[in-house]
Write a protein that holds these residues in place. Structure first.
Motif, PDB file in Angstrom:
ATOM      1  N   LEU A  76      -7.901 132.137   5.418  1.00 60.74           N
ATOM      2  CA  LEU A  76      -8.665 131.257   4.534  1.00 60.74           C
ATOM      3  C   LEU A  76      -8.608 129.792   4.975  1.00 60.74           C
ATOM      4  N   GLY A  77      -8.097 129.545   6.171  1.00 62.44           N
ATOM      5  CA  GLY A  77      -7.944 128.169   6.630  1.00 62.44           C
ATOM      6  C   GLY A  77      -9.240 127.552   7.126  1.00 62.44           C
ATOM      7  N   VAL A  78      -9.709 126.544   6.413  1.00 59.82           N
ATOM      8  CA  VAL A  78     -10.918 125.809   6.810  1.00 59.82           C
ATOM      9  C   VAL A  78     -10.668 124.317   6.614  1.00 59.82           C
ATOM     10  N   PRO A  79     -11.436 123.469   7.294  1.00 54.18           N
ATOM     11  CA  PRO A  79     -11.278 122.016   7.093  1.00 54.18           C
ATOM     12  C   PRO A  79     -11.509 121.614   5.643  1.00 54.18           C
ATOM     13  N   ILE A  80     -10.928 120.475   5.274  1.00 53.39           N
ATOM     14  CA  ILE A  80     -11.028 119.960   3.911  1.00 53.39           C
ATOM     15  C   ILE A  80     -12.033 118.819   3.849  1.00 53.39           C
ATOM     16  N   GLY A  81     -12.855 118.812   2.804  1.00 55.45           N
ATOM     17  CA  GLY A  81     -13.857 117.754   2.656  1.00 55.45           C
ATOM     18  C   GLY A  81     -14.842 117.785   3.803  1.00 55.45           C
ATOM     19  N   ASN A  82     -15.076 116.624   4.412  1.00 53.73           N
ATOM     20  CA  ASN A  82     -16.001 116.598   5.551  1.00 53.73           C
ATOM     21  C   ASN A  82     -15.321 116.933   6.871  1.00 53.73           C
ATOM     22  N   GLY A  83     -13.984 117.000   6.854  1.00 55.02           N
ATOM     23  CA  GLY A  83     -13.240 117.382   8.052  1.00 55.02           C
ATOM     24  C   GLY A  83     -13.066 116.271   9.064  1.00 55.02           C
ATOM     25  N   LYS A  84     -13.670 115.130   8.817  1.00 53.13           N
ATOM     26  CA  LYS A  84     -13.642 114.024   9.790  1.00 53.13           C
ATOM     27  C   LYS A  84     -12.502 113.040   9.530  1.00 53.13           C
ATOM     28  N   GLN A  85     -11.805 113.181   8.404  1.00 51.12           N
ATOM     29  CA  GLN A  85     -10.752 112.231   8.066  1.00 51.12           C
ATOM     30  C   GLN A  85      -9.594 112.325   9.072  1.00 51.12           C
ATOM     31  N   ALA A  86      -9.090 111.160   9.447  1.00 53.28           N
ATOM     32  CA  ALA A  86      -8.026 111.088  10.451  1.00 53.28           C
ATOM     33  C   ALA A  86      -6.683 111.497   9.848  1.00 53.28           C
ATOM     34  N   ILE A  87      -5.878 112.169  10.667  1.00 50.73           N
ATOM     35  CA  ILE A  87      -4.523 112.552  10.266  1.00 50.73           C
ATOM     36  C   ILE A  87      -3.528 111.923  11.237  1.00 50.73           C
ATOM     37  N   SER A  88      -2.658 111.080  10.717  1.00 53.27           N
ATOM     38  CA  SER A  88      -1.567 110.497  11.512  1.00 53.27           C
ATOM     39  C   SER A  88      -0.313 111.282  11.169  1.00 53.27           C
ATOM     40  N   TRP A  89       0.192 112.031  12.105  1.00 56.64           N
ATOM     41  CA  TRP A  89       1.235 113.031  11.870  1.00 56.64           C
ATOM     42  C   TRP A  89       2.458 112.746  12.740  1.00 56.64           C
ATOM     43  N   ILE A  90       3.545 113.511  12.495  1.00 61.89           N
ATOM     44  CA  ILE A  90       4.733 113.423  13.339  1.00 61.89           C
ATOM     45  C   ILE A  90       5.534 114.707  13.202  1.00 61.89           C
ATOM     46  N   HIS A  91       6.077 115.207  14.300  1.00 59.07           N
ATOM     47  CA  HIS A  91       6.961 116.373  14.294  1.00 59.07           C
ATOM     48  C   HIS A  91       8.286 115.959  13.663  1.00 59.07           C
ATOM     49  N   ILE A  92       8.889 116.854  12.889  1.00 64.11           N
ATOM     50  CA  ILE A  92      10.126 116.522  12.186  1.00 64.11           C
ATOM     51  C   ILE A  92      11.243 116.106  13.144  1.00 64.11           C
ATOM     52  N   LYS A  93      11.289 116.711  14.326  1.00 64.86           N
ATOM     53  CA  LYS A  93      12.330 116.344  15.283  1.00 64.86           C
ATOM     54  C   LYS A  93      12.163 114.898  15.733  1.00 64.86           C
ATOM     55  N   ASP A  94      10.928 114.476  15.976  1.00 67.26           N
ATOM     56  CA  ASP A  94      10.691 113.093  16.384  1.00 67.26           C
ATOM     57  C   ASP A  94      11.057 112.123  15.271  1.00 67.26           C
ATOM     58  N   ASN A 122      -8.995 116.102  10.575  1.00 68.11           N
ATOM     59  CA  ASN A 122      -8.651 117.277   9.785  1.00 68.11           C
ATOM     60  C   ASN A 122      -9.263 118.536  10.397  1.00 68.11           C
ATOM     61  N   GLU A 123     -10.460 118.397  10.918  1.00 67.08           N
ATOM     62  CA  GLU A 123     -11.158 119.510  11.562  1.00 67.08           C
ATOM     63  C   GLU A 123     -10.393 120.000  12.792  1.00 67.08           C
ATOM     64  N   LYS A 124      -9.926 119.060  13.609  1.00 68.54           N
ATOM     65  CA  LYS A 124      -9.160 119.399  14.809  1.00 68.54           C
ATOM     66  C   LYS A 124      -7.826 120.021  14.427  1.00 68.54           C
ATOM     67  N   PHE A 125      -7.175 119.486  13.420  1.00 68.22           N
ATOM     68  CA  PHE A 125      -5.900 120.030  12.964  1.00 68.22           C
ATOM     69  C   PHE A 125      -6.066 121.480  12.508  1.00 68.22           C
ATOM     70  N   THR A 126      -7.126 121.748  11.754  1.00 66.26           N
ATOM     71  CA  THR A 126      -7.404 123.106  11.278  1.00 66.26           C
ATOM     72  C   THR A 126      -7.609 124.057  12.448  1.00 66.26           C
ATOM     73  N   HIS A 127      -8.345 123.604  13.450  1.00 64.78           N
ATOM     74  CA  HIS A 127      -8.595 124.428  14.644  1.00 64.78           C
ATOM     75  C   HIS A 127      -7.294 124.734  15.374  1.00 64.78           C
ATOM     76  N   GLU A 128      -6.444 123.725  15.565  1.00 62.23           N
ATOM     77  CA  GLU A 128      -5.195 123.912  16.303  1.00 62.23           C
ATOM     78  C   GLU A 128      -4.231 124.837  15.551  1.00 62.23           C
ATOM     79  N   LEU A 129      -4.147 124.670  14.228  1.00 65.00           N
ATOM     80  CA  LEU A 129      -3.263 125.522  13.439  1.00 65.00           C
ATOM     81  C   LEU A 129      -3.756 126.968  13.450  1.00 65.00           C
ATOM     82  N   SER A 130      -5.060 127.159  13.345  1.00 66.69           N
ATOM     83  CA  SER A 130      -5.633 128.504  13.404  1.00 66.69           C
ATOM     84  C   SER A 130      -5.333 129.152  14.745  1.00 66.69           C
TER      85      SER A 130
END
Length: 254
Positions: A76-94, A122-130
């Motif tokens: 059921l994983g799909v992008p949220i909203g328009n999917g274009k919103q930027a995500i600034s993320w970090i791995h827990i180890k970093d 958000n769109e790219k994140f959804t693709h990578e997680l899938s």
């Protein structure tokens, strides 16, 4: 050391924002600014003060991935909203490495964005997680509508539907080296058999043992084990209120 949210910044900017940029105009931005202002009062006491503005933390055992995993598991994983919103993320180890390095190196002082160098949509994140979870990527027109997200998350929906495009350049200038610069490598690590969450948990527990409320001095042996210098001072304030100068006696330090 103070750990805060990226909510300080303006939402949905085309340009990357850094630590010198002005805050956003919403309620969360105002709250974060007030916390930071009071945290920097420690500088007047001659205490080296560091503030981390933390991005979306990626970890299998908590945060956004823990909530998203069952959704993606059942296709059921799909992008949220328009999917274009930027995500600034970090791995827990970093993130843990940043905290510990801040305790060791005197070069750390002031405000830093605790985010990875590569911002994604958000769109790219959804693709990578899938992809990492071996789930299909659906046609781009299939997205979770904004009104459903608002119904599910209420006021917190703004954090999901609005993007934060944040720069990591400042923390890189003090020599921090990332273990995971791309979201693909971060997700592959987290969902691989080699991901040693227990080691990370032990690592983070050492840090929080160091910064917990205590009037006791840290022994020299414990400082050596944690690789913390003799003159390092860690201060944490009570989290129930923003303090002013008259409340500085309510702080435990060592």
């Amino acid at each position: 050391m103070h750990l805060l949210h990226l909510g300080y910044y303006k939402k949905n900017t085309i340009f990357q924002q850094d630590e010198k940029d002005h805050r956003g105009k919403d309620f969360l931005s105002n709250v974060v600014e007030k916390w930071e202002k009071e945290s920097l009062e420690f500088k007047k006491l001659g205490i080296r003060t560091t503030i981390f503005r933390i991005g979306l933390v990626l970890s299998e055992k908590g945060g956004v991935l823990k909530k998203l995993y069952p959704i993606f598991k059942f296709f059921l994983g799909v992008p949220i909203g328009n999917g274009k919103q930027a995500i600034s993320w970090i791995h827990i180890k970093d993130l843990i490495d940043m905290i510990k390095e801040c305790m060791i190196k005197k070069e750390y002082s002031g405000v830093y964005n605790a985010v990875a160098p590569n911002v994604i949509t958000n769109e790219k994140f959804t693709h990578e997680l899938s992809n990492v979870l071996n789930r299909p990527s659906y046609p781009k027109f299939l997205k979770a509508p904004s009104f459903i997200i608002k119904l599910l998350f209420g006021e917190l929906s703004s954090l999901v539907l609005n993007g934060l495009n944040i720069s990591s350049k400042k923390i890189q200038t003090v020599g921090f080296k990332y273990s995971y610069e791309s979201v693909s490598s971060a997700l592959k690590n987290i969902y691989s058999k080699n991901f040693k969450y227990n080691d990370l948990k032990l690592y983070s527990n050492e840090i929080f043992e160091l910064i917990k409320f205590s009037n006791k001095k840290i022994s020299k042996s414990k400082r050596r084990n944690l690789k913390v210098s003799e003159d390092t001072t860690v201060v944490i304030c009570y989290g129930d209120s923003v303090f002013d100068n008259s409340k500085l006696n309510s702080i435990r330090s060592f």
